[in-house]
Design a protein around this motif. Structure first.
Motif, PDB file in Angstrom:
ATOM      1  N   UNK A 106     -11.184   6.571  -6.470  1.00 37.66           N
ATOM      2  CA  UNK A 106     -12.881   6.438  -7.485  1.00 37.66           C
ATOM      3  C   UNK A 106     -11.919   5.774  -8.744  1.00 37.66           C
ATOM      4  N   UNK A 107     -11.110   6.320  -9.218  1.00 35.42           N
ATOM      5  CA  UNK A 107      -9.959   5.914 -10.654  1.00 35.42           C
ATOM      6  C   UNK A 107      -9.558   4.388 -10.030  1.00 35.42           C
ATOM      7  N   UNK A 108      -9.474   4.293  -8.743  1.00 33.63           N
ATOM      8  CA  UNK A 108      -8.584   3.304  -8.461  1.00 33.63           C
ATOM      9  C   UNK A 108      -9.708   1.723  -8.284  1.00 33.63           C
ATOM     10  N   UNK A 109     -10.964   2.139  -8.059  1.00 36.14           N
ATOM     11  CA  UNK A 109     -12.117   1.772  -8.312  1.00 36.14           C
ATOM     12  C   UNK A 109     -12.559   0.890  -9.405  1.00 36.14           C
ATOM     13  N   UNK A 120      -2.449  -3.401  -5.384  1.00 35.68           N
ATOM     14  CA  UNK A 120      -1.730  -3.425  -5.042  1.00 35.68           C
ATOM     15  C   UNK A 120      -1.183  -1.794  -5.540  1.00 35.68           C
ATOM     16  N   UNK A 121      -1.794  -1.375  -6.483  1.00 34.68           N
ATOM     17  CA  UNK A 121      -0.516   0.193  -7.337  1.00 34.68           C
ATOM     18  C   UNK A 121      -0.994   1.294  -7.222  1.00 34.68           C
ATOM     19  N   UNK A 122      -2.573   1.713  -6.901  1.00 36.08           N
ATOM     20  CA  UNK A 122      -2.961   2.829  -6.264  1.00 36.08           C
ATOM     21  C   UNK A 122      -3.426   3.471  -4.896  1.00 36.08           C
ATOM     22  N   UNK A 123      -3.302   2.399  -3.952  1.00 32.62           N
ATOM     23  CA  UNK A 123      -3.860   2.575  -2.656  1.00 32.62           C
ATOM     24  C   UNK A 123      -2.799   3.391  -1.452  1.00 32.62           C
ATOM     25  N   UNK A 124      -1.449   3.174  -2.753  1.00 30.49           N
ATOM     26  CA  UNK A 124      -0.236   3.865  -1.906  1.00 30.49           C
ATOM     27  C   UNK A 124      -0.230   5.858  -1.956  1.00 30.49           C
ATOM     28  N   UNK A 125      -0.883   5.773  -3.294  1.00 27.12           N
ATOM     29  CA  UNK A 125      -0.380   7.456  -3.576  1.00 27.12           C
ATOM     30  C   UNK A 125      -2.511   8.301  -2.585  1.00 27.12           C
ATOM     31  N   UNK A 126      -2.971   7.261  -3.075  1.00 27.27           N
ATOM     32  CA  UNK A 126      -4.619   7.440  -2.219  1.00 27.27           C
ATOM     33  C   UNK A 126      -4.449   7.718  -0.873  1.00 27.27           C
ATOM     34  N   UNK A 127      -3.073   6.672  -0.044  1.00 28.52           N
ATOM     35  CA  UNK A 127      -2.683   7.002   0.771  1.00 28.52           C
ATOM     36  C   UNK A 127      -1.605   8.125   1.318  1.00 28.52           C
ATOM     37  N   UNK A 128      -1.421   8.703   0.600  1.00 25.52           N
ATOM     38  CA  UNK A 128       0.217   9.402   0.603  1.00 25.52           C
ATOM     39  C   UNK A 128      -1.054  10.873   0.547  1.00 25.52           C
ATOM     40  N   UNK A 129      -2.311  11.001  -0.197  1.00 23.50           N
ATOM     41  CA  UNK A 129      -3.142  12.228   0.033  1.00 23.50           C
ATOM     42  C   UNK A 129      -3.976  12.159   1.007  1.00 23.50           C
ATOM     43  N   UNK A 130      -4.876  11.297   1.155  1.00 23.78           N
ATOM     44  CA  UNK A 130      -4.909  10.850   2.869  1.00 23.78           C
ATOM     45  C   UNK A 130      -4.338  11.331   3.800  1.00 23.78           C
TER      46      UNK A 130
END
Length: 167
Positions: A106-109, A120-130
């Motif tokens: 949500x924050x990334x969007x 390109x900055x936020x998906x890394x953290x989202x991917x790690x969480x996932x």
């Protein structure tokens, strides 16, 4: 009773030493076995230890943080795994990771739509969480593919072998 008779009735020195060694060994064995029973009296401490373990902290890290022996932690975890007490901790962590993934997406969007953050900055953290959520849920976190290239000649040869063995 004479002095000679008194000496004869007393156990020999090796027997006394053997008994003393057996008693010492018994005492050490009982104190060396870390059962975690004393620690389990403090439920909030056990909750914190098991939560930390499920979250991925090492026994050494947990021992230093909570001032508890690593052997005690090992016994607590062993018993918790055996009687199924770790599952609620895993479920809570999974739920928290799920909320973190949702909030991150949500924050990334929002940030991307507002032009504040590059995509390109936020998906890394989202991917790690996932990835961590899938791992704790027992799902696959990666896919391994085995590819074998077979030529038409190899296929024909295998088919010939199969037909010979079937007849």
């Amino acid at each position: 009773m004479t002095e000679a008779e008194d000496i004869e009735q007393q156990p020999a020195l090796p027997v006394i030493l053997d008994e003393a060694e057996a008693r010492i060994s018994s005492a050490l064995a009982s104190t060396a076995a870390f059962s975690g029973a004393f620690t389990e009296r403090d439920q909030s401490l056990v909750d914190a230890i098991l939560s930390s373990f499920v979250a991925g902290a090492t026994q050494r890290q947990i021992a230093e943080r909570f001032k508890v022996s690593r052997n005690t932690i090992a016994q607590l975890v062993k018993r918790a795994e055996a009687d199924g007490r770790l599952e609620p901790y895993k479920a809570r962590l999974s739920a928290r990771l799920g909320r973190a993934v949702e909030a991150g997406i949500e924050h990334w969007t929002e940030a991307v739509e507002a032009g504040k953050v590059s995509a390109s900055q936020i998906p890394i953290a989202v991917g790690i969480f996932q990835d961590k959520k899938l791992l704790i849920d027992g799902e696959a976190t990666s896919r391994v593919e085995h590819v074998q290239v077979v030529t038409p000649e190899q296929l024909m040869e295998e088919m010939k072998k199969a037909s010979i063995t079937l007849n």
